[in-house]
Design an enzyme around this catalytic site. Sequence first.
Site, PDB file in Angstrom:
ATOM      1  N   ASN A 111       0.804  -1.225   0.000  1.00 14.48           N
ATOM      2  CA  ASN A 111       0.000   0.000   0.000  1.00 14.48           C
ATOM      3  C   ASN A 111       0.833   1.269   0.000  1.00 14.48           C
ATOM      4  O   ASN A 111       0.372   2.324  -0.451  1.00 14.48           O
ATOM      5  CB  ASN A 111      -0.929   0.026   1.223  1.00 14.48           C
ATOM      6  CG  ASN A 111      -2.198  -0.763   0.998  1.00 14.48           C
ATOM      7  OD1 ASN A 111      -2.459  -1.219  -0.113  1.00 14.48           O
ATOM      8  ND2 ASN A 111      -2.984  -0.931   2.046  1.00 14.48           N
ATOM      9  N   LYS A 166      13.965 -18.486 -32.076  1.00 19.56           N
ATOM     10  CA  LYS A 166      13.321 -17.335 -32.701  1.00 19.56           C
ATOM     11  C   LYS A 166      12.756 -17.752 -34.058  1.00 19.56           C
ATOM     12  O   LYS A 166      13.312 -18.624 -34.705  1.00 19.56           O
ATOM     13  CB  LYS A 166      14.326 -16.198 -32.856  1.00 19.56           C
ATOM     14  CG  LYS A 166      14.942 -15.707 -31.547  1.00 19.56           C
ATOM     15  CD  LYS A 166      13.953 -14.955 -30.688  1.00 19.56           C
ATOM     16  CE  LYS A 166      14.647 -14.348 -29.465  1.00 19.56           C
ATOM     17  NZ  LYS A 166      13.709 -13.561 -28.639  1.00 19.56           N
ATOM     18  N   LYS A 168      10.010 -15.659 -31.712  1.00 15.58           N
ATOM     19  CA  LYS A 168       9.451 -16.085 -30.429  1.00 15.58           C
ATOM     20  C   LYS A 168       8.048 -16.657 -30.570  1.00 15.58           C
ATOM     21  O   LYS A 168       7.622 -17.457 -29.746  1.00 15.58           O
ATOM     22  CB  LYS A 168       9.468 -14.942 -29.414  1.00 15.58           C
ATOM     23  CG  LYS A 168       8.585 -13.759 -29.736  1.00 15.58           C
ATOM     24  CD  LYS A 168       8.472 -12.812 -28.534  1.00 15.58           C
ATOM     25  CE  LYS A 168       9.815 -12.304 -28.078  1.00 15.58           C
ATOM     26  NZ  LYS A 168       9.697 -11.434 -26.893  1.00 15.58           N
ATOM     27  N   LYS A 191      16.024 -22.748 -24.562  1.00 16.81           N
ATOM     28  CA  LYS A 191      14.880 -22.378 -23.739  1.00 16.81           C
ATOM     29  C   LYS A 191      13.717 -21.939 -24.608  1.00 16.81           C
ATOM     30  O   LYS A 191      13.905 -21.345 -25.664  1.00 16.81           O
ATOM     31  CB  LYS A 191      15.235 -21.242 -22.769  1.00 16.81           C
ATOM     32  CG  LYS A 191      15.555 -19.920 -23.442  1.00 16.81           C
ATOM     33  CD  LYS A 191      15.829 -18.801 -22.443  1.00 16.81           C
ATOM     34  CE  LYS A 191      14.596 -18.121 -21.921  1.00 16.81           C
ATOM     35  NZ  LYS A 191      13.810 -17.385 -22.921  1.00 16.81           N
ATOM     36  N   ASP A 193      11.005 -19.307 -25.458  1.00 15.28           N
ATOM     37  CA  ASP A 193      10.851 -17.892 -25.174  1.00 15.28           C
ATOM     38  C   ASP A 193       9.610 -17.724 -24.315  1.00 15.28           C
ATOM     39  O   ASP A 193       8.730 -18.588 -24.293  1.00 15.28           O
ATOM     40  CB  ASP A 193      10.749 -17.087 -26.468  1.00 15.28           C
ATOM     41  CG  ASP A 193      11.435 -15.738 -26.357  1.00 15.28           C
ATOM     42  OD1 ASP A 193      11.699 -15.309 -25.218  1.00 15.28           O
ATOM     43  OD2 ASP A 193      11.711 -15.107 -27.398  1.00 15.28           O
ATOM     44  N   GLU A 194       9.538 -16.602 -23.601  1.00 17.08           N
ATOM     45  CA  GLU A 194       8.528 -16.501 -22.543  1.00 17.08           C
ATOM     46  C   GLU A 194       7.074 -16.629 -22.999  1.00 17.08           C
ATOM     47  O   GLU A 194       6.238 -17.115 -22.221  1.00 17.08           O
ATOM     48  CB  GLU A 194       8.715 -15.208 -21.728  1.00 17.08           C
ATOM     49  CG  GLU A 194       8.424 -13.914 -22.449  1.00 17.08           C
ATOM     50  CD  GLU A 194       9.610 -13.382 -23.226  1.00 17.08           C
ATOM     51  OE1 GLU A 194       9.510 -12.251 -23.713  1.00 17.08           O
ATOM     52  OE2 GLU A 194      10.619 -14.096 -23.355  1.00 17.08           O
ATOM     53  N   HIS A 287      12.076 -16.613 -15.448  1.00 18.23           N
ATOM     54  CA  HIS A 287      12.100 -15.574 -16.478  1.00 18.23           C
ATOM     55  C   HIS A 287      11.389 -14.352 -15.919  1.00 18.23           C
ATOM     56  O   HIS A 287      10.362 -14.470 -15.263  1.00 18.23           O
ATOM     57  CB  HIS A 287      11.422 -16.059 -17.761  1.00 18.23           C
ATOM     58  CG  HIS A 287      11.802 -15.255 -18.959  1.00 18.23           C
ATOM     59  ND1 HIS A 287      11.349 -13.977 -19.166  1.00 18.23           N
ATOM     60  CD2 HIS A 287      12.611 -15.532 -20.006  1.00 18.23           C
ATOM     61  CE1 HIS A 287      11.855 -13.506 -20.294  1.00 18.23           C
ATOM     62  NE2 HIS A 287      12.635 -14.425 -20.815  1.00 18.23           N
ATOM     63  N   ARG A 288      11.937 -13.180 -16.185  1.00 11.32           N
ATOM     64  CA  ARG A 288      11.423 -11.976 -15.532  1.00 11.32           C
ATOM     65  C   ARG A 288      10.692 -11.030 -16.488  1.00 11.32           C
ATOM     66  O   ARG A 288      10.631  -9.820 -16.240  1.00 11.32           O
ATOM     67  CB  ARG A 288      12.564 -11.239 -14.823  1.00 11.32           C
ATOM     68  CG  ARG A 288      13.714 -10.871 -15.729  1.00 11.32           C
ATOM     69  CD  ARG A 288      14.848 -10.170 -14.997  1.00 11.32           C
ATOM     70  NE  ARG A 288      15.782  -9.585 -15.966  1.00 11.32           N
ATOM     71  CZ  ARG A 288      16.722  -8.711 -15.668  1.00 11.32           C
ATOM     72  NH1 ARG A 288      16.880  -8.326 -14.416  1.00 11.32           N
ATOM     73  NH2 ARG A 288      17.513  -8.216 -16.604  1.00 11.32           N
ATOM     74  N   HIS A 321      17.173 -14.509 -15.050  1.00 11.50           N
ATOM     75  CA  HIS A 321      17.775 -13.602 -16.017  1.00 11.50           C
ATOM     76  C   HIS A 321      18.244 -12.338 -15.302  1.00 11.50           C
ATOM     77  O   HIS A 321      17.522 -11.759 -14.491  1.00 11.50           O
ATOM     78  CB  HIS A 321      16.772 -13.258 -17.115  1.00 11.50           C
ATOM     79  CG  HIS A 321      16.507 -14.412 -18.031  1.00 11.50           C
ATOM     80  ND1 HIS A 321      17.013 -14.473 -19.314  1.00 11.50           N
ATOM     81  CD2 HIS A 321      15.826 -15.569 -17.842  1.00 11.50           C
ATOM     82  CE1 HIS A 321      16.633 -15.615 -19.876  1.00 11.50           C
ATOM     83  NE2 HIS A 321      15.919 -16.299 -18.995  1.00 11.50           N
ATOM     84  N   SER A 368      21.080 -12.940 -21.222  1.00 12.31           N
ATOM     85  CA  SER A 368      20.449 -12.944 -22.540  1.00 12.31           C
ATOM     86  C   SER A 368      20.045 -11.532 -22.912  1.00 12.31           C
ATOM     87  O   SER A 368      19.875 -10.669 -22.055  1.00 12.31           O
ATOM     88  CB  SER A 368      19.218 -13.864 -22.548  1.00 12.31           C
ATOM     89  OG  SER A 368      18.222 -13.369 -21.675  1.00 12.31           O
TER      90      SER A 368
END
EC number: 4.1.1.39
Length: 459
Positions: A111, A166, A168, A191, A193-194, A287-288, A321, A368
Site C-alpha cells: 500500500n 526465434k 518467439k 529455452k 521464449d517466454e 524468467h522476468r 535472467h 540474454s
Amino acid sequence: MDQSNRYARLDLQEADLIAGGRHVLCAYVMKPKAGYGYLETAAHFAAESSTGTNVEVSTTDDFTRGVDALVYEIDPEKEIMKIAYPVELFDRNIIDGRAMLCSFLTLTIGNNQGMGDVEYAKMHDFYVPPCYLRLFDGPSMNIADMWRVLGRDVRNGGMVVGTIIKPKLGLRPKPFADACHEFWLGADFIKNDEPQGNQTFAPLKETIRLVADAMKRAQDETGEAKLFSANITADDHYEMVARGEYILETFGENADHVAFLVDGYVTGPAAITTARRQFPRQFLHYHRAGHGAVTSPQSMRGYTAFVLSKMARLQGASGIHTGTMGYGKMEGEAADKIMAYMLTDEAAEGPFYRQTGWGSKATTPIISGGMNALRLPGFFDNLGHSNVIQTSGGGAFGHLDGGTAGAKSLRQSHEAWMAGVDLVTYAREHRELARAFESFPADADKFYPGWRDRLHRAA
C-alpha cells in the site's frame, strides 16, 4: 497526522539492528510530495507498511507497538530512507511454518506505493536476518546440476551455451523442433521464449514430443548431453503441474535434462513456489518478462532489478535472467554485476547492505538479450568468471551459416576467453567464430577495430 514520534527512531544504529537479528531492513529512494516533511512522510510510510493507519485506533496495545516498523535513517538530500521491519510482521504458512514472499512484498512494497503524500518510493536493497532467511525455500537445483548432466566439473564448469528459439512466436511444432536440433548440434541448452506455450498453431503436447525426439537425435549425433528449458507458466496451479508432468513423461530417460521455465514476474510468487515445491528435481528457470515496468531506472516506484534477483534466490529460483550488464541490447550497466554476486555468493555486498548467511545453494545468473560471440569476452571480463547460462537468439540464428555454426561460434568465444587468447587470433583457426565477425560487422567494428586485416593475416 504526524506519526514520527511512534514510527521513527533515528537513534537506532544499523549495526545494532543487524546484530539483534529480528528485523528485515529495507532501503528506499523516497521523495515526499510538495508540502510534506521528509521525516513525517517516512514515518507515515512505515506506519502504512506495518501496524498503523491514518488515525490512532483504540485497539492498539503495547504488543502492537512492539512490532511497529521503524524509520531508523533518513537522508533527505539524497532521498534515502531506511526502515526496520520486525520479523514477527511477516506471514507464515500454516502447513509448514515457512516464509512467503507475497507477505514480504505486501508489507515492504504494498500500500505504501499509493500513498497520497509520497511522490515516489522505490526499494533499492534489503537485508534479511538469519532467523527469517532460513524460512525461505532457496534453490534445490542450480548450474552445478546442469554441469553434472553435461559431464563437466561441477565446481567450475563454465558457460552453458544456449539459445532462445526465434521467432518467439509463429513457428509450428516441426519447424520449432528442427531449429532445436540445428542448435543442439553445436551447443548445450535451449529455452522456450517466454510467450511460447500451447498456442493453437503449436500445441504444447505435439511440440514437446518433437523436441524430445530432436534432443535424442542431437545427443546420438554429437555424443553430448543436451538441455531444454520448457515453459510451464500458467495462471492455474493445476495447469502448471499438468504441463510439467507431461513434459517429464515425454522426455522419459532425459527428464533430468529438462528445466522448467516460469514467468515469475507476471505470475508472481505463487507460480515460482508451485514449480519449486512440485518439481524440486528440476532446474527452476525464473524468467522476468515484464519486470522493467517497476525495475527500470526510469520507473521511480517499485523495486530494482537487484531486489528482484535477491527475492528470486529467496524463493528458490535455480536461475534468473540478470540482463547483460551493458554488454547486450537490454537496459543495464557494468555495475549490475553485483546482482550476479548476490545470487551466487554466500555473502555479498548490495547497494546498501551486506547480506550474509545464505546457507543455501546459489542461484545461477542467466545472461540474454542481444549477445553474440563478439560481445561475450567483454562481458566475462567485467563479471570475472563465466559460470553462467548464456542464451543468444539472434546471436546464434543470425549467424550467416545458420544455427549450428552460430552455436559453435558462441562455444569458441568462450574457449578463447578461458584460454586468455585474443578473439580475432582465435578466430583465425575457428571458422564459425571467424564467420561471426562477418555476421555481426557492426559489433566487430566497435569491439575489434581492424579485425578484417587481422583476421585474414597469415598466422
